[in-house]
Design a protein around this motif. Structure first.
Motif, PDB file in Angstrom:
ATOM      1  N   SER A 157       0.411  -0.990   0.105  1.00 21.11           N
ATOM      2  CA  SER A 157      -0.383   0.249   0.205  1.00 21.11           C
ATOM      3  C   SER A 157       0.967   0.769  -0.088  1.00 21.11           C
ATOM      4  N   SER A 158       0.386   2.266  -0.645  1.00 22.53           N
ATOM      5  CA  SER A 158       1.449   3.135  -1.033  1.00 22.53           C
ATOM      6  C   SER A 158       0.264   4.708  -0.743  1.00 22.53           C
ATOM      7  N   SER A 159       0.635   5.983   0.209  1.00 26.62           N
ATOM      8  CA  SER A 159      -0.366   6.898   0.252  1.00 26.62           C
ATOM      9  C   SER A 159       0.201   7.994  -0.589  1.00 26.62           C
ATOM     10  N   ARG A 160       1.334   7.668  -1.688  1.00 26.42           N
ATOM     11  CA  ARG A 160       2.201   8.343  -2.536  1.00 26.42           C
ATOM     12  C   ARG A 160       1.336   8.813  -3.558  1.00 26.42           C
ATOM     13  N   THR A 161       1.289  10.099  -4.545  1.00 34.33           N
ATOM     14  CA  THR A 161       0.546  10.548  -5.369  1.00 34.33           C
ATOM     15  C   THR A 161       1.939  10.731  -6.652  1.00 34.33           C
ATOM     16  N   VAL A 162       1.286  10.259  -7.709  1.00 41.63           N
ATOM     17  CA  VAL A 162       2.260  10.118  -8.708  1.00 41.63           C
ATOM     18  C   VAL A 162       1.189  10.469 -10.419  1.00 41.63           C
ATOM     19  N   THR A 163       2.363  11.107 -11.018  1.00 40.46           N
ATOM     20  CA  THR A 163       1.524  11.815 -12.461  1.00 40.46           C
ATOM     21  C   THR A 163       2.150  10.910 -13.590  1.00 40.46           C
ATOM     22  N   VAL A 164       1.258  10.654 -14.089  1.00 49.49           N
ATOM     23  CA  VAL A 164       1.909   9.971 -15.834  1.00 49.49           C
ATOM     24  C   VAL A 164       1.980  10.749 -16.373  1.00 49.49           C
ATOM     25  N   LEU A 165       3.483  11.081 -16.993  1.00 50.72           N
ATOM     26  CA  LEU A 165       2.698  11.583 -18.601  1.00 50.72           C
ATOM     27  C   LEU A 165       2.405  10.454 -19.579  1.00 50.72           C
ATOM     28  N   GLY A 166       1.465  11.297 -20.203  1.00 53.10           N
ATOM     29  CA  GLY A 166       1.351  10.688 -21.467  1.00 53.10           C
ATOM     30  C   GLY A 166       0.239   9.068 -20.850  1.00 53.10           C
ATOM     31  N   PHE A 167      -0.234   8.382 -22.205  1.00 51.98           N
ATOM     32  CA  PHE A 167      -0.564   6.787 -21.383  1.00 51.98           C
ATOM     33  C   PHE A 167      -1.188   6.179 -22.710  1.00 51.98           C
ATOM     34  N   GLY A 168       0.618   5.937 -23.517  1.00 55.31           N
ATOM     35  CA  GLY A 168       0.621   4.664 -24.297  1.00 55.31           C
ATOM     36  C   GLY A 168       0.794   3.450 -24.492  1.00 55.31           C
ATOM     37  N   ASN A 169       2.681   2.995 -24.476  1.00 52.48           N
ATOM     38  CA  ASN A 169       1.754   1.555 -24.184  1.00 52.48           C
ATOM     39  C   ASN A 169       2.911   1.249 -23.401  1.00 52.48           C
ATOM     40  N   ILE A 170       3.659   1.964 -22.522  1.00 51.23           N
ATOM     41  CA  ILE A 170       4.314   1.463 -21.289  1.00 51.23           C
ATOM     42  C   ILE A 170       3.265   2.564 -20.064  1.00 51.23           C
ATOM     43  N   ALA A 171       2.645   3.790 -20.345  1.00 56.66           N
ATOM     44  CA  ALA A 171       1.472   3.487 -19.689  1.00 56.66           C
ATOM     45  C   ALA A 171       0.627   2.391 -19.453  1.00 56.66           C
ATOM     46  N   ARG A 172       0.262   2.028 -19.898  1.00 56.71           N
ATOM     47  CA  ARG A 172      -1.469   1.089 -19.934  1.00 56.71           C
ATOM     48  C   ARG A 172      -1.213  -0.052 -19.045  1.00 56.71           C
ATOM     49  N   ASP A 173       0.080   0.203 -18.680  1.00 56.24           N
ATOM     50  CA  ASP A 173       0.573  -1.659 -18.625  1.00 56.24           C
ATOM     51  C   ASP A 173       1.533  -0.391 -16.713  1.00 56.24           C
ATOM     52  N   LEU A 174       1.470   0.765 -16.598  1.00 58.62           N
ATOM     53  CA  LEU A 174       2.232   1.384 -15.840  1.00 58.62           C
ATOM     54  C   LEU A 174       0.964   1.264 -14.740  1.00 58.62           C
ATOM     55  N   VAL A 175       0.227   2.060 -15.173  1.00 58.90           N
ATOM     56  CA  VAL A 175      -1.206   2.164 -14.823  1.00 58.90           C
ATOM     57  C   VAL A 175      -1.859   1.567 -13.988  1.00 58.90           C
ATOM     58  N   PRO A 176      -2.331   0.038 -14.296  1.00 59.69           N
ATOM     59  CA  PRO A 176      -2.873  -0.920 -13.198  1.00 59.69           C
ATOM     60  C   PRO A 176      -1.728  -0.734 -12.317  1.00 59.69           C
ATOM     61  N   ALA A 177      -0.184  -1.347 -12.795  1.00 57.24           N
ATOM     62  CA  ALA A 177       0.781  -1.370 -11.595  1.00 57.24           C
ATOM     63  C   ALA A 177       1.053  -0.259 -10.436  1.00 57.24           C
ATOM     64  N   LEU A 178       0.656   0.737  -9.906  1.00 53.94           N
ATOM     65  CA  LEU A 178       0.833   1.540  -9.787  1.00 53.94           C
ATOM     66  C   LEU A 178      -0.787   2.467  -9.164  1.00 53.94           C
ATOM     67  N   LEU A 179      -1.577   1.949  -9.282  1.00 52.53           N
ATOM     68  CA  LEU A 179      -3.114   1.807  -8.603  1.00 52.53           C
ATOM     69  C   LEU A 179      -2.469   0.662  -8.043  1.00 52.53           C
ATOM     70  N   SER A 180      -2.395  -0.999  -8.466  1.00 55.85           N
ATOM     71  CA  SER A 180      -2.262  -1.860  -7.468  1.00 55.85           C
ATOM     72  C   SER A 180      -1.272  -1.534  -6.540  1.00 55.85           C
ATOM     73  N   ASN A 181      -0.519  -0.983  -6.437  1.00 56.31           N
ATOM     74  CA  ASN A 181       0.268  -0.680  -5.496  1.00 56.31           C
ATOM     75  C   ASN A 181      -0.112   0.373  -3.942  1.00 56.31           C
ATOM     76  N   GLY A 182      -1.332   1.249  -4.572  1.00 57.39           N
ATOM     77  CA  GLY A 182      -2.389   1.722  -3.639  1.00 57.39           C
ATOM     78  C   GLY A 182      -1.735   3.335  -4.594  1.00 57.39           C
ATOM     79  N   ALA A 183      -0.751   3.627  -5.232  1.00 56.55           N
ATOM     80  CA  ALA A 183      -0.613   4.926  -5.460  1.00 56.55           C
ATOM     81  C   ALA A 183      -2.038   5.854  -5.796  1.00 56.55           C
ATOM     82  N   GLY A 184      -2.174   7.148  -5.387  1.00 53.93           N
ATOM     83  CA  GLY A 184      -3.083   8.044  -6.380  1.00 53.93           C
ATOM     84  C   GLY A 184      -2.439   7.882  -7.423  1.00 53.93           C
ATOM     85  N   LEU A 185      -2.994   8.473  -8.950  1.00 54.88           N
ATOM     86  CA  LEU A 185      -2.566   8.876 -10.225  1.00 54.88           C
ATOM     87  C   LEU A 185      -3.827   9.722 -10.697  1.00 54.88           C
TER      88      LEU A 185
END
Length: 269
Positions: A2-30
């Motif tokens: 679990s993480s309370s850290r808030t992360v901004t992802v720039l762009g929603f392409g190839n890497i981000a489409r896998d990165l966003v679910p991974a960040l959510l699974s780790n509890g990050a705010g997005l």
């Protein structure tokens, strides 16, 4: 985890489409930013998104402040000028808003030491400027070639049955799946104290292989050719990197010349 850290992802392409679910699974705010609304299709429900002019530093600063962003991960792509100038401007806005870490968009080969006029040089320059000139700590991830790009680089995605290799095809390179890269980045920006990953370079490697070995695994017959015969400039560049040996994560041109044993240690440690 679990993480309370808030992360901004720039762009929603190839890497981000896998990165966003991974960040959510780790509890990050997005917060996901894009300069094009059409690029935001498929963002998971409930995740904050915003349209942004990447050259408008005041707008970006306001968005970062409003969402109390602590780390920015850049997956946005563009020209050499985007990396060399625009990405640095985004980092300035992040710094002014209180962001503590900027993960640069350098996923691939180690960029230091390349021709300063190349896209590698642009990315390397941007990372240095963000860290030293802007004063915002960076984290840089080098992973070799995306496994998913093998069909494109070797032409069998466009020519059924083809597996084209420039040179001899017996030089080892690093290959890493995008999902593994995303999982690694999500882990370090949510689980580790930001001070421990600041101004660090991470070398990751999912698999090491030669093109000849990959062709054998896939049951493909290799067509050997000269580098100049590969028409697509990106495929030609990546084929050159594999053949010359600098597509291994531990063998980037920015490192001093070293033995194959040392390259192996750096790549797989």
């Amino acid at each position: 985890m679990s993480s309370s850290r808030t992360v901004t992802v720039l762009g929603f392409g190839n890497i981000a489409r896998d990165l966003v679910p991974a960040l959510l699974s780790n509890g990050a705010g997005l917060l996901i930013l894009s300069h094009d609304a059409s690029k935001l299709k498929g963002v998971p429900l409930g995740v904050a998104t915003a349209m942004a002019d990447y050259t408008n530093e005041k707008q970006l600063e306001g968005l970062f402040k409003a969402h109390k962003v602590e780390a920015v991960v850049s997956t946005a792509s563009g020209s050499d000028e985007f990396f060399r100038y625009t990405q640095v401007g985004i980092a300035r806005a992040a710094k002014e808003s209180g962001v503590q870490l900027f993960v640069t968009n350098e996923f691939g080969v180690a960029n230091d030491g390349h021709d300063p006029k190349s896209v590698f040089g642009a990315k390397s320059e941007a990372a240095a400027r963000i860290s030293k000139e802007v004063g915002l700590p960076t984290a840089r991830v080098f992973n070799g070639l995306f496994i998913e790009w093998i069909p494109i680089v070797t032409a069998y995605a466009s020519k059924p049955g083809a597996f084209v290799v420039a040179g001899k095809g017996d030089t080892k390179a690093s290959f890493t799946a995008i999902a593994d890269i995303a999982g690694f980045v999500a882990h370090i920006v949510t689980a580790a104290p930001l001070s421990e990953i600041s101004n660090r370079i991470f070398l990751i490697e999912g698999q090491v292989a030669t093109f000849n070995e990959i062709a054998q695994i896939l049951g493909r017959e290799v067509t050997y050719t000269a580098l100049e015969e590969i028409a697509d400039p990106i495929s030609r560049l990546l084929q050159r990197g594999v053949e010359e040996g600098w597509m291994r994560t531990g063998a980037g041109p920015g490192y001093p010349p070293s033995s194959s044993k040392e390259i192996e240690r750096r790549s797989s440690s």
